[in-house]
Scaffold this active site. Sequence first.
Site, PDB file in Angstrom:
ATOM      1  N   GLU A 177       0.808  -1.221   0.000  1.00 38.54           N
ATOM      2  CA  GLU A 177       0.000   0.000   0.000  1.00 38.54           C
ATOM      3  C   GLU A 177       0.846   1.278   0.000  1.00 38.54           C
ATOM      4  O   GLU A 177       0.758   2.100   0.909  1.00 38.54           O
ATOM      5  CB  GLU A 177      -0.962  -0.012   1.182  1.00 38.54           C
ATOM      6  CG  GLU A 177      -1.943  -1.178   1.102  1.00 38.54           C
ATOM      7  CD  GLU A 177      -3.024  -1.147   2.165  1.00 38.54           C
ATOM      8  OE1 GLU A 177      -2.873  -0.399   3.141  1.00 38.54           O
ATOM      9  OE2 GLU A 177      -4.014  -1.880   2.020  1.00 38.54           O
ATOM     10  N   GLU A 210      -5.205  -8.239  -0.615  1.00 40.46           N
ATOM     11  CA  GLU A 210      -6.010  -8.196   0.611  1.00 40.46           C
ATOM     12  C   GLU A 210      -7.446  -7.902   0.211  1.00 40.46           C
ATOM     13  O   GLU A 210      -7.695  -7.080  -0.669  1.00 40.46           O
ATOM     14  CB  GLU A 210      -5.528  -7.091   1.565  1.00 40.46           C
ATOM     15  CG  GLU A 210      -4.104  -7.233   2.076  1.00 40.46           C
ATOM     16  CD  GLU A 210      -3.692  -6.056   2.957  1.00 40.46           C
ATOM     17  OE1 GLU A 210      -4.586  -5.311   3.403  1.00 40.46           O
ATOM     18  OE2 GLU A 210      -2.490  -5.888   3.190  1.00 40.46           O
TER      19      GLU A 210
END
Length: 671
Positions: free
Chosen positions: A171, A288
């Site tokens: 991220e 995810e």
Amino acid sequence: MKASLLKVLLLVLFLLSTTSIMTFAEEEIDIEDYAQNMQPGWNLGNSYDAVGEDETAWGNPFVTKALIQKVAAEGFRSIRIPITFDQRMAAGPDYTIEQDFLNRIDQTINWALEEGLYVMINVHHDSWIWMENGMETDHDNTVKRYRAIWTQLADRYKNYSTKVMFESINEPRFAVEENEQQHLDELNEAFYQIVRNSGGSNDIRPLVLPTLDTGQEPEKLDGLSQFISELNDPNIIATVHYYGFWPFSVNIAGYTRFNEEVKQDIIDNFDRVYNTFAPHNIPVVIGEYGLLGFDRHTGVIQQGEKLKFFEYMLHYAQEKGFVHMLWDNGQHLGRTSLEWADPELIDMIQTSWETRSALPNENFIYLKKGEKITDKTISFEFNSHTINQILLDGELLRAAEDYTVSSDAVTFHQELLASVVDPNQTGNQATLTVDFSGGFDWDIDIINYQTPLLEDAVGTTESFQIPTAFDGDQLATMEAYYPDGSIAGPQNWTGFKEFDYTFSPNYENRTIELKQNFFQEVNDSEVQLTFHFWSGEKVDYTIVKNGTSIEGTSGQSTPAPPEKDTEKEPEPKPDPEDSNDETEKEEDVPEGIDDEDKHLERNNEENEKNEKTEDSEAPNKETQTKEQTTDFIEEQRLPDTATQQYNFLFGGIILLVLGIGLFIWRRKKII
């Protein structure tokens, strides 16, 4: 002399043969097949990525071989191991990573490989701990530190099986928006060059590259697509994360249900990702997935709506050919118990790996105490399935007599419902199980209820709880307005407040808590609250804030309208400048779907409260870790890769042939 020349010749031939065999092995790798062999995947969250003394810092116990075996036994075929290096490495210029920590990573990787799992390792929370600002304020040292991590990892795992893949960074986000893609490209380029030039199997090892924030916005997808195109490397995988349509994902703005807008968000995002990478044969991994509300607890989203979200999300991901990896910070699979916290949820997830399921509009039937009971209809999207049978608490019901089935619904007859209701009791009366020809079998709870009763209360901004007689009902959402009609409290772009962040029901203690987060952004004034319940009932309540003092007064209830959803029409989408801040990083809540990355900072708070993780039973964590590492080092190192084994095999064959030829030549010479 001839003997020496012959030895040299044999050595050269051996080296040439192994080189050609390795080249042949490289050509055999098909990255799309590789990615599909990873399906489905699971995240070992909040362990090696935890920020603190060791892997237990965020509430999870030490990782065990039994846990990895359980993951494989449950049908997962890949495991993502998030790793945070920040506090586990020395200062520059060497930035040496602690060996004991790396030994634990070795051990876990090898456990996974022994179970036949594919393994992804990455640089995790470092992305926001020191890279986000560091790329602007201390650029050169930040890059050196990042390069040092991957230099050590690439060398350490270069001879591991290619079932181990590297993900450059989790991220990624950076402090200055206009420089973000440039910074990500620079780090990805450093990662790529280090790994590809580090020897062993790293020249062909699959590498996983993220979009900015692992988001699905067009500019983020285009940025990664352009970077991968310039690499011209066939063994690259793209990764994004998905946590759903943000208002639904955290239960805010009236989005309590898996409605068409929530569904369309899945379609729009996945279509963009697919259209960006599929034409170039670049596999996609959803590294995810989950719901952001889970970072507070899994009850933030109502059970039936939650199950419908996961069913459709997984279906559409698989339709697009995406690998999906469940984010689990310890709240799903118990790290000590090795049991699933929500058997229904994992049942739906596992079922969705293979097929679609029928979807009801609701997984409950509310019957109001004292009112006449009538037939109740549950609508279904059957998705090509048919009903085999329906059971009531395990007992087979009679079609036509107890219920009727139409093309898109099941109607439960008044006589059946009346027979199971105790008129003197509220709460769950019985459970209907709808058994289908395929997919997930739905449980429908029959609930007898009365309108919830909220009592007057006094308290403070730090502690205010409303005594509540729920009487079988459950809370869906809460509205807050000032007397003039303006919105009260945080998230002031919507009257519907965020579940658990601003208010939370406690059914065991029979209270509704208004949280400090709510009062911090409430003026000294009267505030009119409306609590919406899943039965359709609405109950008004008035609070008066005066400094730190709070006084609450019960109001009138509004009966549930027939055949109507509990929530109001959804509010407009949020303005990021007005959104609440609930992360450690104190950044604005991004607009709509952009908030999928928020869970990472919230996980720390969640685990510090020990709400959903297993307690560690290790009295001496440091001693245990060292013992595990010592026992493992000598007996469980990964064997040579298949490529290396073939090299030795073919090399031996070549030597054997040459030896036979030499023997025949010498015999002829003697003769």
